[in-house]
Design a protein around this motif. Sequence first.
Motif, PDB file in Angstrom:
ATOM      1  N   GLY A   7       0.803  -1.227   0.000  1.00 48.87           N
ATOM      2  CA  GLY A   7       0.000   0.000   0.000  1.00 48.87           C
ATOM      3  C   GLY A   7       0.835   1.276   0.000  1.00 48.87           C
ATOM      4  N   SER A  26       1.517   5.493   4.765  1.00 45.26           N
ATOM      5  CA  SER A  26       0.331   5.659   5.603  1.00 45.26           C
ATOM      6  C   SER A  26       0.611   6.475   6.866  1.00 45.26           C
ATOM      7  CB  SER A  26      -0.218   4.284   5.993  1.00 45.26           C
ATOM      8  OG  SER A  26       0.811   3.523   6.593  1.00 45.26           O
ATOM      9  N   GLY A  80       2.645   0.528   5.211  1.00 41.48           N
ATOM     10  CA  GLY A  80       2.823   1.690   4.342  1.00 41.48           C
ATOM     11  C   GLY A  80       4.208   2.300   4.412  1.00 41.48           C
ATOM     12  N   GLY A 127       5.803   1.755  -0.317  1.00 42.75           N
ATOM     13  CA  GLY A 127       4.995   2.968  -0.484  1.00 42.75           C
ATOM     14  C   GLY A 127       5.764   4.213  -0.094  1.00 42.75           C
TER      15      GLY A 127
END
Lengths: 191, 488
Positions: free
Chosen positions: B48, B51, B69, B73
């Motif tokens: 992902g 985050s 995350g 990512g």
Amino acid sequence: MATTQIESNNKIHPYKMLLWVGFGSIVMMFAGLTSAYIVKKSQANWLEFDLPNLFWFSTLVILVSSFTIQMAVKKAKAGEMDQYRGFLSVTAILGITFIILQLRGFQALELQNVALTGVRSNSAGSFLLVIAGLHLLHLVGGVIAIAVISLKARAAKSSTNQVLSVELVASYWHFVDILWIYLFVFLNWVG
Amino acid sequence: MSGTFANFLIPLQIGARDMASPFMNMLSYWFFFIASIVMLSSLFVETGPFSGGWTAYPPLSALHDASPGSKTGMDLWIISMALFVVSSLLGGLNYITTILNMRTKGMSMTRLPLTIWALFFTAVLGVLSFPVLLSGLILLIFDRNFGTSFYLSDIYVNGVGALSNEGGSAILYQHLFWFLGHPEVYIILLPAMGMVSEIISVNSRKPIFGYMAMLGSLFAIAILAFLVWAHHMFVTGLNPFLGSVFVLLTLLIAIPSGIKVFNWLTTLWRGNIRFTPGMLFAIGFVSLFISGGLTGIWLGNAALDIYLHDSYFVVAHFHIVMGVASMFGMFAGVYHWFPKMYGRYLNNSLGYIHFWITLAGAYLIFWPMHYQGLAGMPRRYFDFSIWESFKQFAELNRFISTVAMIVFATQILFLINFFYSIFKGRKVTVLNPWESNTLEWTTPINPGHGNWPGEIPEVHRWPYDYGKDGHDFITQTTPVGEDESGTH
């Protein structure tokens, strides 16, 4: 007249101004890093060490290279192509020498047990690597620029179209030179 | 906003055939394009996108194992940001050089439209602040990948134990980040301010009030933008004395901001106002700038900020002043210069619907958030319903969400209007549809490459001679008459 030809109304060429504004940008990046260095130094766990002598030699080399590239500009303006090419080559060689000396300087620090990266590293050494390393990358850019104009100079019979290019590259080279002197003084005494 | 309007308006309004370096312009565009692709691609990696919040504070951003995350990512986030910085720098260098070096004959700096001045200061802010973010990101890359201790110290990590790093300071990242972060607010706002100044003057049929004061306040805002970054860091344990210095510098921004608002209002005062959609959005900008700016004075005070930090009050403040106000500036610019962009008009009725729903919606969304914030409701919480103190806001949250959806749908209406009008909009039949003084309206309706088919016109006066000596407007290319009253 549908043309995009540059119609400058000032004496300074737009490309030169672009370069000068760009210097401001590069200065700010190093100002950010050296400020962070000062902040970090004032906190606990800061390793004190002396810079290896190799950095003195590299400083001397880059100072001499500023002189040689200025001579290249002078010869380009005078139309003396052989000497122009010669000074460009000498500057490129000095630039490569600077790169080698800096890399050897980093090695010398590692040999003195000043780890620049990894779990043993202290941010004092890591800052040196990042700051001097980024400067080195800028200098590599300068060497590439010299290589490009050298190739053009080999093919050219006259220097008429070369003056602007070499002036731009020389300005950049002087800038990178002055930047290193600032960093050298900073890393040795101020920081 | 700077990227689009600067490339579009600078050559047209200063009288240049193109930017100083079209090649660098192209590079800037493609760097931005690639940065966008890299950022979007992080949505599709297995772990992902990043985050840990848009600020990417360490240690979450510096440790691969902090969260899913924080893995690929985060790497993509850093790469994308670095590419974006390069794009912004290339663009900014070009804007500054073009404005300083490529102006047509007679276009002295004090004859430049305020749009251009605003874009100039925006570019200066970008060129001087983005590199500092880049330096912060480089240190982050080293901490993530090369075991350095710029931001990381021997903190305890669940499941890992104490880190082997020593002496790093996560706060150092915040300093470097916010040295860009605050100027970035003005990088977004200043182009809007410039365009709004222009549009208000044109549509009030009056000279802009206090041209030099507008310039001075732009300059003051640009300088102060570099000196207030730590007001984002009042709760980081900042030395209280240092905090009070940043409070003072932050509150000083109210002075140039107040000058600008005063000048916009006095330009409107007793003007022969044309309520075009562009003008409405410009007036809306002024309204939102006042509403959002006033709460900035609250938040600039460390004593209040410590209470309101990370609450919905902050969310309301910056969304109004930076988000919605800037969007209004952008919409004003699009409605006003659309005829120059495509040789057609946007549909006015849709424009009015767009304006009124968006203006009312913006206040209905963000006004209640101030009260929620004052009541202590924090931002960035996944689920408010499990907190007894915040359950009472469930209905209000539902209301805000409903309005937000309506406002969003209205933006789709704008997009439909935009794309439909490019092809089917009412055609522009006159060179200067708004009866404006600036140079862009002297080009053909659909300017070719190089902007002017013949010589670039010469400029003889400032761009705000409206309602002078009995003339509704006098273009910048009109020579000064012998019997003309005081000239600029």
